[in-house]
Design a protein around this motif. Sequence first.
Motif, PDB file in Angstrom:
ATOM      1  N   TRP A  95       0.581  -1.679  -0.129  1.00  0.00           N
ATOM      2  CA  TRP A  95       0.015   0.020   0.512  1.00  0.00           C
ATOM      3  C   TRP A  95       0.736   1.135   0.173  1.00  0.00           C
ATOM      4  CZ3 TRP A  95      -5.081   1.584   0.113  1.00  0.00           C
ATOM      5  CH2 TRP A  95      -6.122   0.390  -0.315  1.00  0.00           C
ATOM      6  N   PHE A  96       1.814   1.531   1.475  1.00  0.00           N
ATOM      7  CA  PHE A  96       2.963   2.824   0.848  1.00  0.00           C
ATOM      8  C   PHE A  96       3.617   2.429  -0.766  1.00  0.00           C
ATOM      9  CE2 PHE A  96       2.652   1.395   5.382  1.00  0.00           C
ATOM     10  CZ  PHE A  96       2.236   3.205   6.032  1.00  0.00           C
ATOM     11  N   LEU A 156      -2.688   7.922   5.856  1.00  0.00           N
ATOM     12  CA  LEU A 156      -2.317   6.436   5.297  1.00  0.00           C
ATOM     13  C   LEU A 156      -2.014   5.305   6.165  1.00  0.00           C
ATOM     14  CD1 LEU A 156      -3.690   4.726   3.240  1.00  0.00           C
ATOM     15  CD2 LEU A 156      -0.494   4.513   2.352  1.00  0.00           C
ATOM     16  N   ALA A 157      -0.945   5.819   7.169  1.00  0.00           N
ATOM     17  CA  ALA A 157      -0.684   4.815   8.079  1.00  0.00           C
ATOM     18  C   ALA A 157      -1.433   4.083   9.426  1.00  0.00           C
ATOM     19  CB  ALA A 157       0.755   5.198   8.603  1.00  0.00           C
ATOM     20  N   SER A 158      -2.163   5.629   9.887  1.00  0.00           N
ATOM     21  CA  SER A 158      -3.097   6.079  10.638  1.00  0.00           C
ATOM     22  C   SER A 158      -4.323   4.933  10.628  1.00  0.00           C
ATOM     23  CB  SER A 158      -3.530   7.637  11.329  1.00  0.00           C
ATOM     24  OG  SER A 158      -2.682   7.759  11.403  1.00  0.00           O
ATOM     25  N   LEU A 159      -4.659   5.102   8.725  1.00  0.00           N
ATOM     26  CA  LEU A 159      -5.662   4.407   8.632  1.00  0.00           C
ATOM     27  C   LEU A 159      -5.383   2.845   8.403  1.00  0.00           C
ATOM     28  CD1 LEU A 159      -7.409   6.597   5.920  1.00  0.00           C
ATOM     29  CD2 LEU A 159      -8.455   6.749   8.058  1.00  0.00           C
ATOM     30  N   ILE A 160      -4.700   2.306   7.851  1.00  0.00           N
ATOM     31  CA  ILE A 160      -4.973   1.226   7.656  1.00  0.00           C
ATOM     32  C   ILE A 160      -3.413   0.231   8.492  1.00  0.00           C
ATOM     33  CG2 ILE A 160      -4.656   2.015   4.763  1.00  0.00           C
ATOM     34  CD1 ILE A 160      -1.699   0.949   5.119  1.00  0.00           C
ATOM     35  N   LEU A 161      -3.121   1.025   9.491  1.00  0.00           N
ATOM     36  CA  LEU A 161      -2.154  -0.142  10.266  1.00  0.00           C
ATOM     37  C   LEU A 161      -2.869  -0.929  10.961  1.00  0.00           C
ATOM     38  CD1 LEU A 161       0.823   2.001  10.586  1.00  0.00           C
ATOM     39  CD2 LEU A 161       0.703   0.264   9.069  1.00  0.00           C
ATOM     40  N   PRO A 162      -3.899  -0.402  11.947  1.00  0.00           N
ATOM     41  CA  PRO A 162      -5.290  -1.341  12.571  1.00  0.00           C
ATOM     42  C   PRO A 162      -5.752  -2.339  11.549  1.00  0.00           C
ATOM     43  CG  PRO A 162      -4.952   1.564  12.811  1.00  0.00           C
ATOM     44  CD  PRO A 162      -4.380   1.164  11.715  1.00  0.00           C
TER      45      PRO A 162
END
Length: 592
Positions: free
Chosen positions: A184-185, A581-587
Amino acid sequence: MTLEIAIALGIIALAVILFVSERLSIDTVAILTMVLFMVTGILTPAEGFAGFSNSATLTVAAMFAISSAIFKSGVLSSVGIALTRIGRKNYLLCLLSLMLISGGLSAFINDTAVVALLMPVVIQVSQDIKVSPSKLLIPLSFGALMGGICTLIGTSTNILVSGIAEAQGEESLEMFEFTPAGIWFLLTGILYMFFIGRHLLPNRGVSEDLSESFDMGDYITEIILLPDSPSVDVPLHKSGLVQNLDVEVMQVTRNNERIQVFPSLILHANDILKVRCSVDKLKLLKEEKGILLKSERKFRDRDYRMNDSKLYEAIVTPNSYLEGKSLKTLDFRSYNYGASVLAIRHRNEIIHEKLAHVKLSAGDVLLIAADKFQGEKLKQNDDILIISQTERSSYNYGKIIPVIIISVGVVMAAVLDLMPIVLSAMVGVVLLILFKCIRIAEVYKAIDWKVIFMLAGVLSMGAALEKTGAAKLLADYLIYGVGEYGPHALLSVFFFITFMSTNFMSNNATAALLAPIAIVTAKELGVSVKPFLMAVAYAASLSFMTPMGYQTNTMIYGPGNYRFSDYLKVGTPLNIIYWILASLILPLFFPF
């Protein structure tokens, strides 16, 4: 706040200041920190030196050797050929292919090696398609960084975070555990560069004539040393021409025969010297006793080609032996068989005068004059990277097949849980040596010992934070300030702090500091440590806002003729996008 915590935090604060100031090398700061922890009693000698036997340190060392074997086999030469063909068709297709190729390779090979392989190709392609190298080199570096986060072995930071987790009783991270979010990144970054980032890249053309590229507004002239010259019967490097006038002697002709130029060459009466100097030095040369000037004219690249010599453009690689040393200290000309440095591009400045006394830094670009023999020696020098030549390494079919099989075997053994990655990597190195794909001497040379000592040193910081309770104290402060908003907010804070910190200090040092705090924070909240660890690992490698944030950013700084502001302009929006993006997909990929 106990005395031990205060001492530990004080030592770490000192380390951070030294990391950011760059007054000492990163590995020196790391070892100094480790020693201070032991001297003050925070860590025992066994705990302090444990970083040298940590699985992360050993794995990184082994991967350096495996990457070198892959590079030397010539198996990657076809990548350069393919990129050249694509680049000649279309700039946008070249940009897209470049980021995909560098990203894909960096997932399994050291990203510095990937950039070193592709940089000369990219510069040549940019000349072929009439596009400034500044339009392609940042995408090359960014693509390598984005690809490196996709696997455990893609970057030393991922391996380091896994080692810290294991040392603190948590599960180690798996080979492809990074891949789903990493892709994704990677894809987001490529789309950003394709649609937005490329418009923010500077357009600074570089002349094909290296003398023009380095602003060599100098003159060349031939002089005859008369018998009454003070330079007669004196070694070249001690002559008044070099010591007082600081002219560059390009060629010496004696009795109608050319003589190899080297520092200890004794000058004779009636020697004809071809020299390069500025206008001011030319005036002084005309007034020098015992010198007869012939015609003078502007210096050009062809002046070396006509004399069986060439101009080479080379960069000082990260963690090079040359860092912090001057050409005089290195005795550069003798060390490189007579090759001489004509100019240095240091950040945004091109230096022509008093070159012998300039202290070199990683990313500095050297303009070097050398004949064919000297040029071959320069290409074998691991402390510099020749970027003005695109001769590709030849295929070694006797090594390619075993190198591929062994490298794939290292990865698959770890993926299938047949053995830990540290063991499979070590077995891989042993097999590469046994099958003569790489010599033991080349293994020692391939390992970047500065990185190894730096890793061993920064691991002591994590150990000290955990042992003294400083990690818990800092975690409590974070929970007190942000905890009421839930683990999602804390995860976002960790990602933000990590990527901001790694733009100004070592990414590995940043990960070593924040990973233990992330583990304790998760435990205090009663949630899984995995999402917090992954946030630190990803953010520590996604560094785009400064040239010193990551080694590959430093490597392209000089060749791309970039400025500090270019990284801020292109990298800041990308880092903000990644933060969101990280705040949304990592969890989602790593549930609390």
